[in-house]
Design an enzyme around this catalytic site. Structure first.
Site, mmCIF file in Angstrom:
data_model
loop_
_atom_site.group_PDB
_atom_site.id
_atom_site.type_symbol
_atom_site.label_atom_id
_atom_site.label_comp_id
_atom_site.label_asym_id
_atom_site.label_seq_id
_atom_site.Cartn_x
_atom_site.Cartn_y
_atom_site.Cartn_z
ATOM 1 C CD GLU A 1 -11.246 -3.016 2.229
ATOM 2 O OE1 GLU A 1 -11.053 -4.145 1.755
ATOM 3 O OE2 GLU A 1 -10.585 -2.027 1.888
ATOM 4 C CB CYS B 1 -1.571 3.951 4.142
ATOM 5 S SG CYS B 1 -0.944 3.819 5.787
ATOM 6 C CB CYS C 1 -13.243 8.962 0.885
ATOM 7 S SG CYS C 1 -12.509 10.458 1.600
ATOM 8 N N GLY D 1 -12.565 6.883 4.358
ATOM 9 C CA GLY D 1 -13.355 8.054 4.726
ATOM 10 C C GLY D 1 -12.565 9.169 5.372
ATOM 11 C CB CYS E 1 -6.443 11.869 -1.982
ATOM 12 S SG CYS E 1 -6.904 13.006 -0.658
ATOM 13 C CB CYS F 1 -6.639 0.914 10.718
ATOM 14 S SG CYS F 1 -6.780 2.137 9.412
ATOM 15 C CB CYS G 1 -6.336 7.709 -1.540
ATOM 16 S SG CYS G 1 -7.286 6.825 -0.287
#
Ligand code: SAH
Length: 341
Positions: free
Chosen positions: A89, A331, A109, A156, A113, A102, A116
């Site tokens: 994305e 985010c 990834c 990522g 986390c 962005c 996320c």
């Protein structure tokens, strides 16, 4: 075969030579790609036959799967498919006179986390520098405002894909003319990469995702903290700040009753104190909802109290305006959709 924004000038020169185009066409082609920033198919400064040769020799690397706009139309999110079928994305944020893109540096990834969405989905593959640069151009094609800033804050971990990330940075600087300070690399805290960045020639901006003021909590939220604990991350950030004479930004996703107490704000201020005269800048991001995490964003009063405790303790602090939550473009909300079979 090279893709359109991965190929360098010499590859374009070779193709133009091959079709016996006059030498000035190379400069025109490069300007169409990176100065005018228009799709090559629509670059009318180039004759149609020549355009057709170039577009077939240098295909695009990203295939648009979906494009979503927020109600104001100023935040746009793309879902792309890349070679091999992975999806990534990109988010465009338009402001009155400029725009920020962005970009994703990896499909998925590996950092995991917990809060996320990208981390929850796992790692698929690294992106190439051409795939990263193309995200900026494809977003530019949709934006009347010039893209002036690029943030490596999409899917990522850019410092886990260092070479492609750095090559993309160099291309954005040299070919798109974006100043190094307006190129921001955000890292979960891969310290060897942070130290390497400090020695690069281009003075890019560094952002570090912290999210907790102590190792015990950070180990849970950001598992890579077991490998690169806070003291090490802060030391690498200090090295970057002093080598570059630049302030480092720290990102902190505020999660209600998890990392947003006044005591934690004071601990965070203490942690950042050794950064010295340059100080630091903390960007508080109210947690955005994701499917795989039950925590909620801090309530507004608690968030304000957290921010003012940091300010009272000498830490430069801002609360980031959330953009794009309505289209899952904020985010931590970026993830590939399951492919329709
Ligand atoms: N891997 C890099 C780049 C990702 S940037 C990094 O960790 O910095 C994306 C930013 O959004 C990071 O600061 C990340 O920690 C933060 N983030 C992730 N999930 C979030 C969520 N659910 N709400 C708010 N911020 C989040």
């Amino acid at each position: 075969m090279s893709n359109r924004y991965g190929a360098d000038r010499s590859e374009y020169a070779e193709v133009l030579d091959g079709i016996a185009a006059p030498s000035y066409r190379l400069g025109q082609t490069w300007d169409a790609l990176y100065k005018q920033r228009t799709p090559l198919e629509e670059s009318t400064s180039l004759p149609l036959v020549l355009r057709n040769s170039l577009t077939s020799k240098f295909p695009l690397a990203l295939t648009e799967v979906t494009r979503a706009r927020d109600t104001a139309g100023t935040t746009v999110k793309w879902l792309w498919e890349v070679a091999g079928g992975a999806q990534v994305e990109t988010v465009l944020m338009r402001y009155p006179t400029r725009a920020t893109v962005c970009v994703s540096s990896q499909a998925g990834c590996a950092m995991a986390c917990s809060f996320c969405a990208t981390g929850q989905a796992g790692f698929e593959r690294h992106l190439t520098s051409g795939e990263i640069v193309e995200q900026v151009l494809r977003a530019q094609h949709d934006s009347p405002q010039p893209v002036s800033n690029v943030v490596f804050m999409g899917m990522g971990e850019p410092l886990a894909n260092y070479d492609a990330t750095w090559h993309a940075v160099e291309r954005m600087h040299a070919d798109l003319g974006i100043s190094a300070r307006r190129l921001t690399i955000s890292t979960v805290g891969i310290t060897p990469g942070m130290r390497r960045l400090a020695r690069e020639t281009l003075p890019v901006t560094l952002a570090v995702s912290l999210h907790a003021p102590d190792d015990e909590l950070r180990n849970v939220l950001v598992p890579v903290n077991r490998r690169y604990p806070l003291a090490e991350v802060l030391d690498a950030a200090s090295e970057f700040a002093s080598t570059r004479n630049r302030r480092v930004t720290f990102e902190y996703a505020c999660i209600g009753n998890v990392n947003d107490s006044p005591a934690q704000a004071r601990a965070l201020a203490r942690l950042l104190r050794p950064l010295g005269a340059l100080g630091s800048h903390v960007n508080l991001i109210p947690l955005n909802p994701t499917g795989g995490y039950t925590g909620a964003r801090s309530d507004p009063g608690r968030l304000r109290a957290f921010a003012s405790t940091l300010l009272d303790n000498g830490v430069n602090t801002t609360i980031r305006q959330t953009r794009g939550t309505g289209i899952d473009a904020a985010c931590g909300q970026l993830r590939s959709r399951p492919r329709v079979s």
